[in-house]
Design an enzyme around this catalytic site. Sequence first.
Site, PDB file in Angstrom:
ATOM      1  N   LYS A 119       0.839  -1.204   0.000  1.00  0.00           N
ATOM      2  CA  LYS A 119       0.000   0.000   0.000  1.00  0.00           C
ATOM      3  C   LYS A 119       0.870   1.249   0.000  1.00  0.00           C
ATOM      4  O   LYS A 119       2.010   1.210   0.465  1.00  0.00           O
ATOM      5  CB  LYS A 119      -0.849   0.023   1.290  1.00  0.00           C
ATOM      6  CG  LYS A 119      -2.013  -0.941   1.297  1.00  0.00           C
ATOM      7  CD  LYS A 119      -2.836  -0.752   2.564  1.00  0.00           C
ATOM      8  CE  LYS A 119      -4.014  -1.697   2.578  1.00  0.00           C
ATOM      9  NZ  LYS A 119      -4.991  -1.460   1.487  1.00  0.00           N
TER      10      LYS A 119
ATOM     11  N   ARG B  37     -10.492 -11.308   1.660  1.00  0.00           N
ATOM     12  CA  ARG B  37     -11.309 -12.386   1.074  1.00  0.00           C
ATOM     13  C   ARG B  37     -10.581 -13.720   1.150  1.00  0.00           C
ATOM     14  O   ARG B  37     -11.204 -14.767   1.200  1.00  0.00           O
ATOM     15  CB  ARG B  37     -11.702 -11.999  -0.359  1.00  0.00           C
ATOM     16  CG  ARG B  37     -10.550 -11.831  -1.296  1.00  0.00           C
ATOM     17  CD  ARG B  37     -10.893 -11.013  -2.542  1.00  0.00           C
ATOM     18  NE  ARG B  37     -10.954  -9.566  -2.276  1.00  0.00           N
ATOM     19  CZ  ARG B  37     -11.267  -8.653  -3.185  1.00  0.00           C
ATOM     20  NH1 ARG B  37     -11.568  -9.027  -4.420  1.00  0.00           N
ATOM     21  NH2 ARG B  37     -11.294  -7.369  -2.865  1.00  0.00           N
TER      22      ARG B  37
HETATM   23  N1  BES Z   1      -8.269  -3.528   4.268  1.00  0.00           N
HETATM   24  C1  BES Z   1      -8.351  -3.125   2.906  1.00  0.00           C
HETATM   25  C2  BES Z   1      -9.629  -2.339   2.623  1.00  0.00           C
HETATM   26  C3  BES Z   1      -9.657  -0.921   3.108  1.00  0.00           C
HETATM   27  C4  BES Z   1      -8.940   0.050   2.449  1.00  0.00           C
HETATM   28  C5  BES Z   1     -10.467  -0.568   4.154  1.00  0.00           C
HETATM   29  C6  BES Z   1      -9.003   1.360   2.875  1.00  0.00           C
HETATM   30  C7  BES Z   1     -10.546   0.749   4.564  1.00  0.00           C
HETATM   31  C8  BES Z   1      -9.823   1.711   3.928  1.00  0.00           C
HETATM   32  C9  BES Z   1      -8.364  -4.356   2.001  1.00  0.00           C
HETATM   33  O1  BES Z   1      -7.593  -5.407   2.434  1.00  0.00           O
HETATM   34  C10 BES Z   1      -7.788  -3.913   0.704  1.00  0.00           C
HETATM   35  O2  BES Z   1      -6.650  -3.553   0.682  1.00  0.00           O
HETATM   36  N2  BES Z   1      -8.603  -3.933  -0.348  1.00  0.00           N
HETATM   37  C11 BES Z   1      -8.156  -3.514  -1.616  1.00  0.00           C
HETATM   38  C12 BES Z   1      -8.738  -4.447  -2.636  1.00  0.00           C
HETATM   39  C13 BES Z   1      -8.169  -4.257  -4.016  1.00  0.00           C
HETATM   40  C14 BES Z   1      -6.715  -4.646  -4.048  1.00  0.00           C
HETATM   41  C15 BES Z   1      -8.977  -5.115  -4.993  1.00  0.00           C
HETATM   42  C16 BES Z   1      -8.678  -2.081  -1.843  1.00  0.00           C
HETATM   43  O3  BES Z   1      -9.779  -1.786  -1.412  1.00  0.00           O
HETATM   44  O4  BES Z   1      -7.934  -1.295  -2.384  1.00  0.00           O
HETATM   45 MN    MN Z   2      -5.584  -5.242   1.809  1.00  0.00          MN
END
Ligand code: BES
Ligand code: MN
Length: 482
Positions: free
Chosen positions: A263, A337
């Site tokens: 990230k 997931r």
């Molecule tokens: N934990 C995150 C989702 C999230 C992001 C919650 C920001 C709250 C604020 C999750 O694990 C994630 O990183 N999801 C990705 C999915 C994507 C790679 C398809 C996302 O939402 O960017």
């Molecule tokens: Mn994630």
Amino acid sequence: MKFTLQNAFPAQASSESLWILVDSEQLQQNLNTYQINHLDDVLNATQYKAGFNDNLALLANVSVQANTQLLGLGKSDELKATKLAKLAQSIIKSSQNKFKQISLDLSALPADLHALFVLSLTQAAYGYDEFKSKKNEFVLETIHLIASQTTLDEAQLKLIHAVQSGQNFARDLGNRPGNICFPEYLADQALALAKQYPDLLKVTVLDEQQMADLGMYAFLAVSKGSDRPGRIVTLEYNAQIDQAPVVLVGKGVTFDTGGISLKPGLGMDEMKFDMCGAASVLGTIQALCEAQLPIHVVGAIAAAENMPSAHATRPGDIVTTMSGQTVEILNTDAEGRLVLCDTLTYIKRFNPALVIDIATLTGACVVALGKVVSGLFTPDDELAQDLQQAGEQSLDRVWRMPVMEEYQELLDSPFADIANIGGPYGGAITAACFLERFTRDYRWAHLDVAGTAWLSGATKGATGRPVPLLMQFLANRVQTNG
Ligand code: BES
Ligand code: MN
Ligand code: ZN
């Protein structure tokens, strides 16, 4: 916070301050049981109209109580439940540091809002100072509720108290940083709860070897990048009741760096909150133990840390899930997931009446719905309705989103049965569609709480949502079953 209930002032003599809710249309009537000297003069001089959330301090001119505050509702019959939190904050913020006991006259508030208002008071009273040298100086312990007519009773106050302690537990867990709150820590919290309620709760903890033996290679693909081993924890509440359980499954990613699909740095600290789904399951189970609701519930938490390392999963890696379906992990940041799918397969052994998973699953859900409502995804209209209703009743609302067949093809992979991402569109929906493939043997709903589980900015911190929603949903089931 403790509450007592009585139908008229004087409240407990020990009460140090009195708040009276007043309707802008019935100001005089709301106050006629109190002897307020020169009330008309005071109202004239201050031009006080009891507008919404406007307060007026009556200092020396009330014979019943030295420190009396009026708090305006505006027109009470137009008051929306969603505005109760603001009123609760006004009362709590100005009393919390000063008085041990206050009285609060609710009589002007419509009776159907009394329980929600009490819940809002408990929510406003939460503070988190565990790692501050200078602690909060909260002294407020008891609120004496006064209402000439109310639907509140001792049983309801007991339930609110249970929701409050479960929600606060969830908030504390959410607020704890990743170096303290890691997968084994969450397992220890569950074990400690079982020790506290040995007759009600049975906890089991799966380690990574046991998960490998079960074939949970999607879960393990996430936790293998971390030095902190993953855990799947189940908490069985009230197993002795002869009833198929409601199973609550929580995403417990104790820190989400994204893994090799790292990230961006800005705001990454907030990914300590990525275990808030699991925290809400632990909080709900604690609340159930305290309220002793006669219902069979199983909590399951999928606890892992998502880190980049030499052992971490690479984008493109293919794993086999416990269900037998293979997954191409195109993005290691779509880890929620992966830990959930194996847990959703594992909990089939409890023969669930229905399953609800709770997860901070997608940033896309925050884009779609903001921080007001949680995303609700389910093919089951009746379950959707029950959850929507519980959300309205508990002020912990949800908004239904689609999980339709047509979105499933976005998850097609050229190399495996399914890819773990669905491309740029409808990200919250494709995430739900991924989970849907693992939940076809039971009734199921998914709550994406990525927007609602915590607040950012000046009020940064875990909210403890959706503990109120889940408790309301379970309490409603007890009522309709019994
Ligand atoms: N934990 C995150 C989702 C999230 C992001 C919650 C920001 C709250 C604020 C999750 O694990 C994630 O990183 N999801 C990705 C999915 C994507 C790679 C398809 C996302 O939402 O960017
Ligand atoms: Mn994630
Ligand atoms: Zn995550």
